[in-house]
Design a protein around this motif. Structure first.
Motif, PDB file in Angstrom:
ATOM      1  N   ILE A  24     -27.019  55.357 -10.582  1.00 24.30           N
ATOM      2  CA  ILE A  24     -25.996  53.261 -10.438  1.00 24.30           C
ATOM      3  C   ILE A  24     -25.737  52.402  -8.675  1.00 24.30           C
ATOM      4  N   ILE A  25     -25.900  51.388  -9.211  1.00 22.94           N
ATOM      5  CA  ILE A  25     -25.673  49.919  -8.130  1.00 22.94           C
ATOM      6  C   ILE A  25     -24.361  49.797  -8.987  1.00 22.94           C
ATOM      7  N   ASN A  26     -23.353  49.627  -8.516  1.00 25.00           N
ATOM      8  CA  ASN A  26     -22.170  48.894  -8.570  1.00 25.00           C
ATOM      9  C   ASN A  26     -21.781  48.791 -10.058  1.00 25.00           C
ATOM     10  N   ASP A  31     -32.780  51.863 -14.859  1.00 20.53           N
ATOM     11  CA  ASP A  31     -33.725  52.808 -14.622  1.00 20.53           C
ATOM     12  C   ASP A  31     -35.158  52.882 -14.138  1.00 20.53           C
ATOM     13  N   VAL A  32     -34.712  53.928 -12.761  1.00 17.41           N
ATOM     14  CA  VAL A  32     -35.752  53.328 -11.775  1.00 17.41           C
ATOM     15  C   VAL A  32     -36.993  54.329 -11.880  1.00 17.41           C
ATOM     16  N   SER A  33     -37.277  54.724 -13.880  1.00 16.89           N
ATOM     17  CA  SER A  33     -38.296  55.594 -13.819  1.00 16.89           C
ATOM     18  C   SER A  33     -39.837  55.233 -12.949  1.00 16.89           C
ATOM     19  N   HIS A  39     -41.919  52.455  -4.562  1.00 15.67           N
ATOM     20  CA  HIS A  39     -41.099  51.101  -3.907  1.00 15.67           C
ATOM     21  C   HIS A  39     -41.091  51.892  -2.348  1.00 15.67           C
ATOM     22  N   PRO A  40     -40.767  50.568  -1.869  1.00 10.04           N
ATOM     23  CA  PRO A  40     -41.710  50.995  -0.272  1.00 10.04           C
ATOM     24  C   PRO A  40     -40.826  51.792   0.392  1.00 10.04           C
ATOM     25  N   GLY A  41     -39.648  51.509   0.307  1.00  4.82           N
ATOM     26  CA  GLY A  41     -38.960  52.951   0.459  1.00  4.82           C
ATOM     27  C   GLY A  41     -39.320  54.548   0.366  1.00  4.82           C
ATOM     28  N   GLY A  42     -40.632  54.425  -0.429  1.00  2.49           N
ATOM     29  CA  GLY A  42     -40.414  55.522  -0.488  1.00  2.49           C
ATOM     30  C   GLY A  42     -39.617  56.422  -1.917  1.00  2.49           C
ATOM     31  N   GLU A  44     -38.869  59.533  -2.219  1.00  2.00           N
ATOM     32  CA  GLU A  44     -38.102  61.228  -2.058  1.00  2.00           C
ATOM     33  C   GLU A  44     -36.181  60.207  -1.719  1.00  2.00           C
ATOM     34  N   VAL A  45     -36.018  58.726  -0.908  1.00  7.46           N
ATOM     35  CA  VAL A  45     -35.004  58.358  -1.032  1.00  7.46           C
ATOM     36  C   VAL A  45     -34.605  58.368  -2.329  1.00  7.46           C
ATOM     37  N   LEU A  46     -35.381  57.713  -3.562  1.00  2.00           N
ATOM     38  CA  LEU A  46     -35.002  57.676  -4.506  1.00  2.00           C
ATOM     39  C   LEU A  46     -35.016  58.431  -5.440  1.00  2.00           C
ATOM     40  N   ALA A  47     -35.358  59.422  -5.226  1.00  2.85           N
ATOM     41  CA  ALA A  47     -35.025  61.125  -5.824  1.00  2.85           C
ATOM     42  C   ALA A  47     -33.938  61.779  -5.367  1.00  2.85           C
ATOM     43  N   GLU A  57     -26.255  53.855  -0.331  1.00  4.15           N
ATOM     44  CA  GLU A  57     -27.275  53.838  -0.018  1.00  4.15           C
ATOM     45  C   GLU A  57     -28.494  52.991  -0.199  1.00  4.15           C
ATOM     46  N   PHE A  58     -27.804  51.742  -1.858  1.00  5.72           N
ATOM     47  CA  PHE A  58     -28.743  50.568  -1.483  1.00  5.72           C
ATOM     48  C   PHE A  58     -28.397  49.867  -0.204  1.00  5.72           C
ATOM     49  N   GLY A  59     -26.692  49.820   0.155  1.00  2.54           N
ATOM     50  CA  GLY A  59     -26.313  48.216   0.590  1.00  2.54           C
ATOM     51  C   GLY A  59     -26.233  48.711   1.991  1.00  2.54           C
ATOM     52  N   GLY A  62     -29.527  46.959   3.935  1.00  5.72           N
ATOM     53  CA  GLY A  62     -29.925  45.753   3.912  1.00  5.72           C
ATOM     54  C   GLY A  62     -30.913  44.953   2.905  1.00  5.72           C
ATOM     55  N   HIS A  63     -31.380  45.838   1.529  1.00  5.63           N
ATOM     56  CA  HIS A  63     -32.195  45.431   0.678  1.00  5.63           C
ATOM     57  C   HIS A  63     -32.601  43.849   0.796  1.00  5.63           C
ATOM     58  N   SER A  64     -33.251  42.603   0.404  1.00  9.13           N
ATOM     59  CA  SER A  64     -33.718  41.489   0.121  1.00  9.13           C
ATOM     60  C   SER A  64     -33.440  41.315  -1.182  1.00  9.13           C
ATOM     61  N   ALA A  69     -33.600  41.279  -6.392  1.00 15.77           N
ATOM     62  CA  ALA A  69     -33.996  40.547  -8.136  1.00 15.77           C
ATOM     63  C   ALA A  69     -35.811  41.443  -8.544  1.00 15.77           C
ATOM     64  N   ILE A  70     -35.510  42.873  -8.079  1.00 11.97           N
ATOM     65  CA  ILE A  70     -36.108  43.528  -9.060  1.00 11.97           C
ATOM     66  C   ILE A  70     -35.578  44.686  -9.049  1.00 11.97           C
ATOM     67  N   LEU A  71     -34.701  44.877  -9.523  1.00 16.44           N
ATOM     68  CA  LEU A  71     -33.003  45.530  -9.112  1.00 16.44           C
ATOM     69  C   LEU A  71     -32.937  45.023 -11.016  1.00 16.44           C
ATOM     70  N   GLU A  72     -32.515  43.628 -10.701  1.00 16.28           N
ATOM     71  CA  GLU A  72     -31.760  42.554 -12.265  1.00 16.28           C
ATOM     72  C   GLU A  72     -33.577  43.920 -13.161  1.00 16.28           C
ATOM     73  N   THR A  73     -34.356  43.394 -12.980  1.00 21.96           N
ATOM     74  CA  THR A  73     -35.124  43.475 -13.858  1.00 21.96           C
ATOM     75  C   THR A  73     -35.430  45.469 -14.734  1.00 21.96           C
ATOM     76  N   LEU A  74     -34.580  45.943 -14.299  1.00 23.86           N
ATOM     77  CA  LEU A  74     -34.735  47.652 -14.046  1.00 23.86           C
ATOM     78  C   LEU A  74     -33.195  47.863 -14.650  1.00 23.86           C
ATOM     79  N   MET A  75     -32.531  46.869 -15.332  1.00 17.09           N
ATOM     80  CA  MET A  75     -31.030  47.048 -15.549  1.00 17.09           C
ATOM     81  C   MET A  75     -30.976  47.416 -16.684  1.00 17.09           C
TER      82      MET A  75
HETATM   83  C1  HEM Z   1     -33.469  50.730  -7.726  1.00 16.82           C
HETATM   84  C2  HEM Z   1     -33.437  50.061  -6.474  1.00 16.82           C
HETATM   85  C3  HEM Z   1     -34.214  49.979  -5.166  1.00 16.82           C
HETATM   86  C4  HEM Z   1     -34.779  48.563  -5.189  1.00 16.82           C
HETATM   87  C5  HEM Z   1     -34.945  48.109  -6.524  1.00 16.82           C
HETATM   88  C6  HEM Z   1     -35.857  48.792  -3.977  1.00 16.82           C
HETATM   89  C7  HEM Z   1     -36.338  47.670  -3.405  1.00 16.82           C
HETATM   90  C8  HEM Z   1     -37.327  47.892  -2.581  1.00 16.82           C
HETATM   91  C9  HEM Z   1     -37.906  47.175  -2.005  1.00 16.82           C
HETATM   92  C10 HEM Z   1     -38.509  45.781  -2.675  1.00 16.82           C
HETATM   93  C11 HEM Z   1     -37.982  46.982  -0.653  1.00 16.82           C
HETATM   94  C12 HEM Z   1     -38.556  46.579   0.578  1.00 16.82           C
HETATM   95  C13 HEM Z   1     -38.200  45.800   1.786  1.00 16.82           C
HETATM   96  C14 HEM Z   1     -37.186  44.515   1.144  1.00 16.82           C
HETATM   97  O1  HEM Z   1     -37.363  44.054   0.426  1.00 16.82           O
HETATM   98  O2  HEM Z   1     -35.576  44.499   0.915  1.00 16.82           O
HETATM   99  C15 HEM Z   1     -37.211  48.388  -0.522  1.00 16.82           C
HETATM  100  C16 HEM Z   1     -37.228  48.853   1.088  1.00 16.82           C
HETATM  101  C17 HEM Z   1     -36.531  50.079   1.628  1.00 16.82           C
HETATM  102  N1  HEM Z   1     -35.752  50.781   0.416  1.00 16.82           N
HETATM  103 FE1  HEM Z   1     -35.323  50.550  -1.629  1.00 16.82          FE
HETATM  104  N2  HEM Z   1     -34.705  50.435  -3.074  1.00 16.82           N
HETATM  105  C18 HEM Z   1     -33.765  50.730  -4.321  1.00 16.82           C
HETATM  106  C19 HEM Z   1     -33.069  51.604  -4.058  1.00 16.82           C
HETATM  107  C20 HEM Z   1     -33.350  52.174  -2.578  1.00 16.82           C
HETATM  108  C21 HEM Z   1     -32.134  53.458  -2.724  1.00 16.82           C
HETATM  109  C22 HEM Z   1     -31.093  53.647  -3.485  1.00 16.82           C
HETATM  110  C23 HEM Z   1     -32.318  53.711  -1.173  1.00 16.82           C
HETATM  111  C24 HEM Z   1     -32.541  54.399   0.299  1.00 16.82           C
HETATM  112  C25 HEM Z   1     -31.438  55.744  -0.938  1.00 16.82           C
HETATM  113  C26 HEM Z   1     -33.561  52.697   0.021  1.00 16.82           C
HETATM  114  C27 HEM Z   1     -34.064  52.842   0.981  1.00 16.82           C
HETATM  115  C28 HEM Z   1     -35.069  51.773   0.835  1.00 16.82           C
HETATM  116  C29 HEM Z   1     -35.785  52.286   2.636  1.00 16.82           C
HETATM  117  C30 HEM Z   1     -35.146  53.283   3.061  1.00 16.82           C
HETATM  118  C31 HEM Z   1     -36.761  50.440   2.652  1.00 16.82           C
HETATM  119  C32 HEM Z   1     -37.145  50.474   3.849  1.00 16.82           C
HETATM  120  C33 HEM Z   1     -38.506  51.045   4.016  1.00 16.82           C
HETATM  121  C34 HEM Z   1     -39.216  50.421   5.012  1.00 16.82           C
HETATM  122  O3  HEM Z   1     -38.503  49.269   5.144  1.00 16.82           O
HETATM  123  O4  HEM Z   1     -40.238  50.689   5.361  1.00 16.82           O
HETATM  124  N3  HEM Z   1     -34.180  52.178  -1.703  1.00 16.82           N
HETATM  125  N4  HEM Z   1     -36.261  49.173  -1.593  1.00 16.82           N
END
Ligand code: HEM
Length: 138
Positions: A24-26, A31-33, A39-42, A44-47, A57-59, A62-64, A69-75
């Protein structure tokens, strides 16, 4: 958005594995399955936030705009708030917040006492040495 529905907090909570992962975000349900492995952030963080509210966590990352935009496609729907859900969610948040702080305050209480005792012991040794040196001079 077509094909979306309302989910209660407990319904979202049941999708809590890597292959069946909702977050859940906002107050929107995602559905992130499939995305979890991309996910570029790995994965585990999503698990770690599987089946729960990941707004903070998402906020905090500082996601781009691209990530948003990716998030919107997963709603898949919206969060349906029931009094029971909001209560249990609050309870979880309160217990998350309160338990570490009680431990910290207990820990720091012991820490401060230890610190004071060590300082007093060192002061005592110094006082003793001064006293003995004074005796020697005489
Ligand atoms: C469905 C939800 C999410 C989407 C679509 C998403 C998408 C992305 C994308 C596209 C990036 C690459 C950088 C950027 O464009 O901002 C990224 C990076 C990252 N995300 Fe997410 N993210 C999601 C949820 C989360 C959550 C919940 C967390 C933390 C608990 C998280 C942690 C991170 C981290 C730490 C990075 C940085 C990776 C790096 O710079 O090496 N993300 N994410």
């Amino acid at each position: 958005m077509a094909g979306t529905r309302d989910y209660t907090y407990s319904q979202v909570a049941s999708h809590n594995t890597k292959d069946d992962l909702f977050i859940i975000i906002n107050d929107q349900v995602y559905d992130v399955s499939k995305f979890v492995y991309e996910h570029p952030g790995g994965e585990e963080v999503l698990a770690d936030v599987a089946g729960r509210d990941a707004t903070d966590e998402f906020g905090s990352v500082g996601h781009s705009e691209q990530a948003k935009a990716i998030l919107e496609t997963l709603m898949v729907g919206k969060l349906k708030k029931t009094p029971q859900d909001s209560k249990s969610k609050q309870a979880v948040q309160v217990s998350y917040k309160s338990s570490p702080s009680t431990t910290t305050s207990k820990d720091s209480g012991i820490g401060i006492r230890m610190y004071v005792m060590v300082v007093l012991a060192i002061a005592g040794i110094f006082a003793m040495r001064k006293y003995m040196q004074a005796q020697e001079v005489k």
